[in-house]
Write a protein that holds these residues in place. Structure first.
Motif, PDB file in Angstrom:
ATOM      1  N   UNK A 218       0.736  -1.310  -0.065  1.00 29.09           N
ATOM      2  CA  UNK A 218       0.054  -0.111   0.051  1.00 29.09           C
ATOM      3  C   UNK A 218       0.797   1.292  -0.212  1.00 29.09           C
ATOM      4  N   UNK A 219       0.164   2.295  -0.420  1.00 29.32           N
ATOM      5  CA  UNK A 219       0.988   3.689  -0.461  1.00 29.32           C
ATOM      6  C   UNK A 219       0.207   4.761  -0.217  1.00 29.32           C
ATOM      7  N   UNK A 220       0.713   6.067   0.047  1.00 28.41           N
ATOM      8  CA  UNK A 220       0.035   7.255   0.032  1.00 28.41           C
ATOM      9  C   UNK A 220       0.612   8.297  -0.724  1.00 28.41           C
ATOM     10  N   UNK A 221      -0.439   9.442  -0.924  1.00 24.81           N
ATOM     11  CA  UNK A 221       0.150  10.598  -1.690  1.00 24.81           C
ATOM     12  C   UNK A 221       0.610  11.738  -0.709  1.00 24.81           C
ATOM     13  N   UNK A 222       1.357  12.495  -1.144  1.00 28.88           N
ATOM     14  CA  UNK A 222       1.940  13.730  -0.353  1.00 28.88           C
ATOM     15  C   UNK A 222       2.049  14.838  -1.189  1.00 28.88           C
ATOM     16  N   UNK A 223       1.448  16.149  -0.985  1.00 33.89           N
ATOM     17  CA  UNK A 223       1.416  17.041  -1.977  1.00 33.89           C
ATOM     18  C   UNK A 223       1.564  18.497  -0.946  1.00 33.89           C
ATOM     19  N   UNK A 224       2.628  19.253  -1.424  1.00 38.10           N
ATOM     20  CA  UNK A 224       2.542  20.596  -0.661  1.00 38.10           C
ATOM     21  C   UNK A 224       3.012  21.651  -1.861  1.00 38.10           C
ATOM     22  N   UNK A 225       2.254  22.619  -1.411  1.00 35.73           N
ATOM     23  CA  UNK A 225       2.274  23.995  -2.648  1.00 35.73           C
ATOM     24  C   UNK A 225       2.479  25.153  -1.814  1.00 35.73           C
ATOM     25  N   UNK A 226       3.183  26.304  -2.056  1.00 34.06           N
ATOM     26  CA  UNK A 226       3.153  27.344  -1.402  1.00 34.06           C
ATOM     27  C   UNK A 226       4.254  28.517  -1.726  1.00 34.06           C
ATOM     28  N   UNK A 227       3.872  29.661  -2.190  1.00 35.65           N
ATOM     29  CA  UNK A 227       5.068  30.621  -2.558  1.00 35.65           C
ATOM     30  C   UNK A 227       5.686  30.103  -3.952  1.00 35.65           C
ATOM     31  N   UNK A 228       4.803  29.668  -4.777  1.00 33.42           N
ATOM     32  CA  UNK A 228       5.409  29.070  -6.195  1.00 33.42           C
ATOM     33  C   UNK A 228       6.167  27.847  -6.125  1.00 33.42           C
ATOM     34  N   UNK A 229       6.310  27.158  -4.751  1.00 31.83           N
ATOM     35  CA  UNK A 229       6.977  25.875  -4.664  1.00 31.83           C
ATOM     36  C   UNK A 229       5.987  24.745  -4.769  1.00 31.83           C
ATOM     37  N   UNK A 230       6.536  23.823  -5.273  1.00 31.63           N
ATOM     38  CA  UNK A 230       5.562  22.392  -5.379  1.00 31.63           C
ATOM     39  C   UNK A 230       6.479  21.401  -5.223  1.00 31.63           C
ATOM     40  N   UNK A 231       5.954  20.228  -4.289  1.00 30.09           N
ATOM     41  CA  UNK A 231       6.505  19.012  -3.930  1.00 30.09           C
ATOM     42  C   UNK A 231       5.541  18.158  -4.007  1.00 30.09           C
ATOM     43  N   UNK A 232       5.679  16.982  -4.498  1.00 32.43           N
ATOM     44  CA  UNK A 232       4.606  15.862  -4.574  1.00 32.43           C
ATOM     45  C   UNK A 232       5.420  14.565  -4.528  1.00 32.43           C
ATOM     46  N   UNK A 233       4.770  13.396  -3.925  1.00 30.02           N
ATOM     47  CA  UNK A 233       5.299  12.126  -4.057  1.00 30.02           C
ATOM     48  C   UNK A 233       4.255  11.115  -3.770  1.00 30.02           C
ATOM     49  N   UNK A 234       4.593   9.945  -4.309  1.00 31.78           N
ATOM     50  CA  UNK A 234       3.838   8.967  -3.858  1.00 31.78           C
ATOM     51  C   UNK A 234       4.730   7.705  -3.116  1.00 31.78           C
ATOM     52  N   UNK A 259      10.566   5.352   0.936  1.00 32.05           N
ATOM     53  CA  UNK A 259      10.633   4.985  -0.391  1.00 32.05           C
ATOM     54  C   UNK A 259       9.547   5.423  -1.134  1.00 32.05           C
ATOM     55  N   UNK A 260      10.314   6.414  -1.959  1.00 34.07           N
ATOM     56  CA  UNK A 260       9.314   7.208  -2.959  1.00 34.07           C
ATOM     57  C   UNK A 260       9.150   6.542  -4.187  1.00 34.07           C
ATOM     58  N   UNK A 261       7.727   6.081  -4.493  1.00 37.60           N
ATOM     59  CA  UNK A 261       7.542   5.339  -5.899  1.00 37.60           C
ATOM     60  C   UNK A 261       7.555   6.295  -7.191  1.00 37.60           C
ATOM     61  N   UNK A 262       7.099   7.593  -6.719  1.00 32.29           N
ATOM     62  CA  UNK A 262       7.230   8.854  -7.748  1.00 32.29           C
ATOM     63  C   UNK A 262       7.409  10.020  -7.027  1.00 32.29           C
ATOM     64  N   UNK A 263       8.201  11.028  -7.579  1.00 32.82           N
ATOM     65  CA  UNK A 263       8.197  12.209  -6.858  1.00 32.82           C
ATOM     66  C   UNK A 263       8.726  13.296  -7.697  1.00 32.82           C
ATOM     67  N   UNK A 264       8.270  14.535  -7.377  1.00 33.09           N
ATOM     68  CA  UNK A 264       8.423  15.854  -8.506  1.00 33.09           C
ATOM     69  C   UNK A 264       8.490  17.047  -7.475  1.00 33.09           C
ATOM     70  N   UNK A 265       9.330  17.999  -8.113  1.00 37.10           N
ATOM     71  CA  UNK A 265       9.414  19.225  -7.391  1.00 37.10           C
ATOM     72  C   UNK A 265       9.768  20.185  -8.563  1.00 37.10           C
ATOM     73  N   UNK A 266       9.158  21.475  -8.546  1.00 38.00           N
ATOM     74  CA  UNK A 266       9.402  22.517  -9.423  1.00 38.00           C
ATOM     75  C   UNK A 266       8.859  23.974  -8.734  1.00 38.00           C
ATOM     76  N   UNK A 267       9.300  24.829  -9.518  1.00 36.10           N
ATOM     77  CA  UNK A 267       9.211  26.092  -8.567  1.00 36.10           C
ATOM     78  C   UNK A 267       8.825  27.149  -9.845  1.00 36.10           C
ATOM     79  N   UNK A 360       7.500  23.097   6.344  1.00 37.28           N
ATOM     80  CA  UNK A 360       8.132  24.275   5.875  1.00 37.28           C
ATOM     81  C   UNK A 360       8.234  24.336   4.222  1.00 37.28           C
ATOM     82  N   UNK A 361       9.412  24.852   3.590  1.00 34.31           N
ATOM     83  CA  UNK A 361       8.908  25.115   2.090  1.00 34.31           C
ATOM     84  C   UNK A 361       9.042  23.791   1.581  1.00 34.31           C
ATOM     85  N   UNK A 362       8.207  23.584   0.444  1.00 30.83           N
ATOM     86  CA  UNK A 362       7.867  22.390  -0.201  1.00 30.83           C
ATOM     87  C   UNK A 362       9.068  21.989  -0.951  1.00 30.83           C
ATOM     88  N   UNK A 363       9.817  20.789  -0.636  1.00 30.12           N
ATOM     89  CA  UNK A 363      10.883  20.178  -1.232  1.00 30.12           C
ATOM     90  C   UNK A 363      10.510  18.759  -0.855  1.00 30.12           C
TER      91      UNK A 363
END
Length: 621
Positions: A218-234, A259-267, A360-363
């Protein structure tokens, strides 16, 4: 002497991979509304091993786990599953109630006059109608039991639950910890249905090897966004094996095991530095700016929204089958990125939750830190009862008990009339006041009740005079013929309760209108009568005198201001000063000559002086 307890390591507190001995030691803590710990029932505190042993025994005996009965052959089990007794215990289990025995069910059915629950009544129209009728009867019995249980619990101990922690966590006791410490698990990890049985849910997590879609873990999804920063992961619920790996200075062992199955960050540049808030928020509050930077930030906000929603579409297979979806959004507009019509998430999805702590800041590193903080049990101090809330609760219970036992107090009708009359007086509603007095057959000199509250204003005329209600004073005297000679407990008439000139004039006008034969005006102490014309003339004369006095004061103030300006100007200018001694024209010319020229000039002056003397002597002879 201190107890020798085995040491509990932080790495062993991962809620999805708890060691067997730690899980067996967990005991769910229950609190009342004042965070006072309540000892749990023996059935609620069963450990995992006890539950497994009980279920294995029932399975070997061919029994029913719901009713906790041992059954014999297969036909007997099939017949048991069709009985109302089994259906009733299923309903009790769904409402977190323990099952009852068959004898208790028979007694309950007899007390509630339930006949032919099994469907043997020949007068029924159809089998489906009978089943629905029986189902309604069972539901009504169960609802009565639940209501009775809640009333009993609230009257004796109040609402007791393991959720009454006044904290984002639920607490567990363990033999591996001292008495003053407990283990805490965040409530956000559980859904509304699974948090009711927290220990069973943790047991399922530790023995579950497949997710909803049949994936390996099993797995879960995590998302953070704020100030133009984005970070997401499975993130997978199964940790990585990091034995033998090199350590990193900025990551703990728990973070490296994520263990990240998928992850992505951008700004993207969406917020002006040191100004705070996004460009859209600034536009909504201060109007739309026309600078190049603002246009760039608006474009980047739209691009950021598009990038995030495209990523959600790519991860849709994961999002469809993940256990939890945690979203951290700094503002409402950021949260709408995930939940609007263009996204693949439904705002009513029960899996969507927020992080129950500050991030803190999404990373990518912050996602790991947040997941470790969320998925590990925390060692906390044992919660203390809120003494103040406990005292308030006891006081409320006493008041409620006294209200239940005491007879209802019958209110005095005069008190009700007083409230209505005072309300109409304050609003100056004369027609409604007159109508209310006639409708209820009340006298104009009605005594206001209770007397302790109106000892200074026992009548409506006293009250209107004290409150400065000019129009109501005239109405009460001229129309309703109130008695102006009535005195209060201090011996004062309505005339003596006011200090305003306009109210006194209202009394004098009423005396003029009613005539001298109406009452003993000397006893009322009201001054000489005056007509409205006399009052208007006096007021007009006073108004003119006030205007003249005002003009005189303004003129004096203007003259004083001019005098102050003149004195200030002279003080700034001053008498002046002589910067150098004044010289005669001869001295000024002499100073500009050389020495030879000065000697020649002096000889010429002496010669001219000698000629002048000689000429003067010749004239005398």
């Amino acid at each position: 002497m201190t107890e020798n307890r085995p040491r509990m390591k932080t790495n062993d507190l991962y809620v999805f991979e708890l060691p067997e001995e730690i899980f067996r030691s967990l005991e769910l803590m229950v609190f009342d509304s004042t965070v006072t710990e309540i000892e749990t029932d023996q059935r609620k505190s069963l450990t995992k091993a006890d539950l497994d042993q009980q279920n294995e025994t029932l399975d070997l005996q061919g029994g029913c786990r719901t009713c906790e009965n041992a059954l014999g052959s297969t036909p007997e089990r099939k017949a048991h599953y069709k009985t109302d007794y089994h259906r009733f215990n299923i309903k009790r289990k769904l409402n977190n109630l323990p099952p009852i025995s068959s004898d208790e069910f028979d007694i309950l059915a007899e007390n509630d006059d339930v006949e032919s629950l099994s469907g043997s009544d020949s007068n029924s129209d159809s089998e489906d109608d009978l089943y629905n009728e029986d189902k309604d009867k069972l539901s009504s019995i169960l609802e009565d039991q639940i209501a009775t249980m809640r009333v009993t619990e609230e009257s004796e101990t109040g609402i007791e639950s393991h959720l009454n922690t006044r904290s984002p966590q639920i607490y567990f006791k363990s033999k591996f910890l001292p008495e003053d410490q407990v283990l805490g698990a965040y409530k956000a990890l559980f859904s509304k249905s699974t948090i009711e049985n927290a220990l069973e849910t943790i047991q399922n997590w530790n023995h579950s090897t497949s997710s909803k879609a049949g994936f390996e873990n099993p797995y879960s999804a995590l998302f953070m966004v704020g100030g133009g920063h984005f970070a997401g992961a499975i993130v997978s619920h199964k940790r990585l094996n990091i034995k033998g790996n090199m350590t990193k200075g900025n990551e703990s062992m728990q973070e490296r095991a994520v263990q990240f199955l998928e992850h992505k960050t951008f700004h993207r540049y969406t917020t002006r530095r040191k100004q705070g808030g996004s460009q859209s928020a600034m536009d909504n509050s201060k109007g739309k700016a026309n600078s190049a930077g603002s246009s760039l930030r608006r474009y980047n906000e739209t691009a950021l929204r598009t990038d995030i929603q495209q990523l959600l579409q790519q991860w849709q297979p994961y999002l469809k089958n993940c256990e939890n979806i945690f979203i951290r959004a700094k503002s409402t507009s950021d949260r709408k990125i995930f939940l609007d019509a263009s996204a693949c998430l439904d705002k009513n999805d029960a899996r969507i939750r927020s992080f129950p702590f500050t991030t803190k800041r999404p990373t990518g590193h912050e996602l790991k830190r947040a997941w470790c903080h969320l998925a590990y049990l925390h060692i906390n101090k044992r919660p203390q009862a809120d003494v103040k809330a406990k005292v308030v609760a006891e006081k409320f219970d006493n008041q409620r008990a006294s209200k239940i036992t005491s007879f209802p107090k019958v209110e005095d009708p005069d008190d009700i009339h007083t409230r209505e009359l005072i309300s109409l007086l304050k609003k100056s509603r004369a027609p409604a006041l007159i109508s209310y007095l006639r409708k209820n057959d009340l006298n104009a000199n009605f005594k206001l009740k209770p007397q302790d509250d109106y000892y200074q204003t026992p009548t409506m005329l006293h009250y209107a005079s004290q409150q400065g209600l000019k129009n109501m004073v005239l109405i009460l005297l001229s129309n309703l013929k109130c008695d102006p000679t009535v005195q209060n407990s201090n011996g004062k008439t309505p005339w003596e309760l006011t200090k305003k000139t306009e109210i006194r004039q209202a009394f004098q006008v009423a005396r003029h209108n009613l005539g001298e034969n109406f009452t003993d005006w000397n006893a009322s102490r009201i001054d000489v009568p005056m007509s409205r014309e006399d009052v208007d003339a006096i007021n007009e004369k006073e108004k003119q005198m006030l205007e003249l006095e005002k003009a005189r004061l303004m003129k004096e103030e203007l003259s004083a201001a001019k005098e102050r300006q003149r004195l200030e100007k002279e003080a700034r200018r001053g008498p002046g000063k002589i910067l150098a001694p004044q010289l005669s024209s001869f001295q000024q010319n002499n100073n500009s000559l050389s020495d030879n020229q000065r000697m020649r000039l002096m000889r010429e002056q002496r010669a001219r002086a000698a000629e002048a003397r000689m000429k003067l002597n010749a004239n005398k002879q």
